[in-house]
Design an enzyme around this catalytic site. Structure first.
Site, PDB file in Angstrom:
ATOM      1  N   ASN A 225     -10.860  -2.825  -5.421  1.00 13.81           N
ATOM      2  CA  ASN A 225     -10.154  -1.711  -5.903  1.00 13.81           C
ATOM      3  C   ASN A 225     -10.768  -1.184  -7.126  1.00 13.81           C
ATOM      4  O   ASN A 225     -10.509  -0.378  -7.815  1.00 13.81           O
ATOM      5  CB  ASN A 225      -8.693  -1.958  -6.474  1.00 13.81           C
ATOM      6  CG  ASN A 225      -8.099  -2.154  -4.813  1.00 13.81           C
ATOM      7  OD1 ASN A 225      -6.847  -2.881  -4.865  1.00 13.81           O
ATOM      8  ND2 ASN A 225      -8.044  -1.297  -4.056  1.00 13.81           N
TER       9      ASN A 225
ATOM     10  N   ASP B 224       0.732  -1.168   0.038  1.00 12.40           N
ATOM     11  CA  ASP B 224       0.017   0.195  -0.069  1.00 12.40           C
ATOM     12  C   ASP B 224       0.845   1.182   0.051  1.00 12.40           C
ATOM     13  O   ASP B 224       1.879   1.308   0.455  1.00 12.40           O
ATOM     14  CB  ASP B 224      -1.054  -0.011   1.385  1.00 12.40           C
ATOM     15  CG  ASP B 224      -2.058   0.827   1.060  1.00 12.40           C
ATOM     16  OD1 ASP B 224      -2.300   1.470  -0.013  1.00 12.40           O
ATOM     17  OD2 ASP B 224      -2.447   1.377   2.035  1.00 12.40           O
TER      18      ASP B 224
HETATM   19  C1  IPE Z   1      -5.088  -2.718  -0.214  1.00 13.06           C
HETATM   20  O1  IPE Z   1      -4.808  -1.527  -0.144  1.00 13.06           O
HETATM   21  C2  IPE Z   1      -5.230  -3.546  -1.384  1.00 13.06           C
HETATM   22  C3  IPE Z   1      -3.849  -3.846  -2.212  1.00 13.06           C
HETATM   23  C4  IPE Z   1      -2.847  -3.351  -1.620  1.00 13.06           C
HETATM   24  C5  IPE Z   1      -3.952  -4.413  -3.339  1.00 13.06           C
HETATM   25  P1  IPE Z   1      -6.270  -0.490  -0.276  1.00 13.06           P
HETATM   26  O2  IPE Z   1      -5.424   0.831  -0.629  1.00 13.06           O
HETATM   27  O3  IPE Z   1      -7.189  -0.914  -1.541  1.00 13.06           O
HETATM   28  O4  IPE Z   1      -6.838  -0.498   1.154  1.00 13.06           O
HETATM   29  P2  IPE Z   1      -7.644   0.315   1.820  1.00 13.06           P
HETATM   30  O5  IPE Z   1      -8.867   0.962   0.972  1.00 13.06           O
HETATM   31  O6  IPE Z   1      -6.765   1.511   2.213  1.00 13.06           O
HETATM   32  O7  IPE Z   1      -8.314  -0.255   3.106  1.00 13.06           O
HETATM   33  C1  IPE Z   2      -1.606   0.294  -3.312  1.00 10.94           C
HETATM   34  O1  IPE Z   2      -1.440   1.660  -3.072  1.00 10.94           O
HETATM   35  C2  IPE Z   2      -1.840  -0.383  -4.894  1.00 10.94           C
HETATM   36  C3  IPE Z   2      -3.428  -0.829  -5.009  1.00 10.94           C
HETATM   37  C4  IPE Z   2      -3.883  -0.865  -3.770  1.00 10.94           C
HETATM   38  C5  IPE Z   2      -3.602  -1.025  -6.236  1.00 10.94           C
HETATM   39  P1  IPE Z   2      -2.457   2.639  -3.405  1.00 10.94           P
HETATM   40  O2  IPE Z   2      -3.055   3.049  -4.395  1.00 10.94           O
HETATM   41  O3  IPE Z   2      -3.850   2.004  -2.407  1.00 10.94           O
HETATM   42  O4  IPE Z   2      -1.830   4.024  -2.461  1.00 10.94           O
HETATM   43  P2  IPE Z   2      -2.480   4.965  -1.586  1.00 10.94           P
HETATM   44  O5  IPE Z   2      -3.203   4.092  -0.438  1.00 10.94           O
HETATM   45  O6  IPE Z   2      -3.570   5.710  -2.177  1.00 10.94           O
HETATM   46  O7  IPE Z   2      -1.427   5.716  -1.049  1.00 10.94           O
HETATM   47 MG    MG Z   3      -4.267   2.371  -0.596  1.00 13.78          MG
END
Ligand code: IPE
Ligand code: IPE
Ligand code: MG
Length: 248
Positions: free
Chosen positions: A73, A24
């Site tokens: 997602n 993340d």
């Molecule tokens: C969790 O991250 C999913 C992945 C890393 C693929 P998210 O960014 O989707 O999680 P939330 O929404 O902050 O819980």
């Molecule tokens: C994780 O990074 C990648 C996926 C969930 C696909 P994020 O895109 O969730 O990054 P933040 O949480 O917005 O920083």
């Molecule tokens: Mg995230």
């Protein structure tokens, strides 16, 4: 701190056999660097390479599961979602030969339903090409949701009952576990989450029952070998009790 010092500090006999990473923070990294979210995801792909290489080099870690795209997602913009899938295909095509040369088995966990055909084909090809590899297994969790996985497993159990192969009175944890997306993967020992959030976000709720959880504030694109070692050291400093009184 030098890398060798980092490795020396690990106890080879007490390494986690199954490690997962909730990767993340790509978006926050992009914001911090004033670039698009997609550039953040691209930078994240470099961290994937570094962490797979580091796990492989340590040895002893049998399975590494990487949470790449959750079933939630899809709530993101169309541009981001299609960008993520393009990137995933690109990553697989670029890395497949390397992974295979490293004797790594690539497995996909998640639902194929809804995924672009190209992504399904790439995941299928990598699974097929690497299925006999033995050094380490890397699970890519794509369109993965733990609740969906458990619901899918329950459906499969119901089918067994319907077909007369299983009595309802005999349904136990093992009956469900053998229908999880990759039944050969053992329970998780360690879950690492980058970017500081203290939640599982629908990730491996079954397999993480007794996993140790390490959260780091490091954003995923900045995560490298030294951060992995630091998480492994934290894991080794924990006492695992599994509900009993003694540490294990
Ligand atoms: C969790 O991250 C999913 C992945 C890393 C693929 P998210 O960014 O989707 O999680 P939330 O929404 O902050 O819980
Ligand atoms: C994780 O990074 C990648 C996926 C969930 C696909 P994020 O895109 O969730 O990054 P933040 O949480 O917005 O920083
Ligand atoms: Mg995230």
């Amino acid at each position: 701190m030098s890398t060798s010092k980092n490795t020396d500090a690990l106890e080879p006999k007490r390494l986690p056999r199954h490690v997962a990473v909730i990767m993340d923070g790509n978006g926050r990294w992009a914001k911090k660097h004033g670039v698009t979210r997609l550039r953040g995801h691209e930078a994240g792909a470099k961290a994937v390479r570094a962490v797979i290489e580091a796990c492989r080099a340590i040895g002893g870690i049998e399975t590494l599961t990487l949470y790449a795209f959750s079933s939630e997602n899809w709530r993101r913009s169309k541009t981001e979602v299609s960008g993520l899938f393009r990137l995933l295909s690109k990553y697989i095509r670029l890395e497949l030969d390397n992974l295979n040369a490293e004797d790594i088995r690539v497995v996909f966990i998640g639902q194929t339903k809804g995924l672009p055909k190209r992504v399904i084909a790439d995941l299928e090809e990598s699974r097929e090409l690497t299925k006999n590899n033995r050094s380490m297994q890397v699970n890519f969790a794509v369109n993965y949701g733990a609740r969906a996985e458990i619901a899918d497993a329950c459906r499969a159990v119901a089918e067994e009952v319907k077909a007369g192969r299983l009595q309802t009175t005999n349904i136990d944890e093992e009956s469900v576990a053998r229908h999880l997306y990759d039944p050969s993967s053992r329970d998780l020992d360690l879950v690492i989450r980058t970017a500081g959030e203290m939640r599982l976000s629908n990730f491996m709720l079954w397999q993480a029952s007794y996993a140790e959880i390490v959260v780091t504030r490091t954003l995923w694109p900045d995560f490298r070998k030294r951060h992995l070692y630091s998480a492994l050291r934290e894991y080794q400093a924990r006492t695992r009790k599994f509900g009993g009184r003694r540490g294990r």
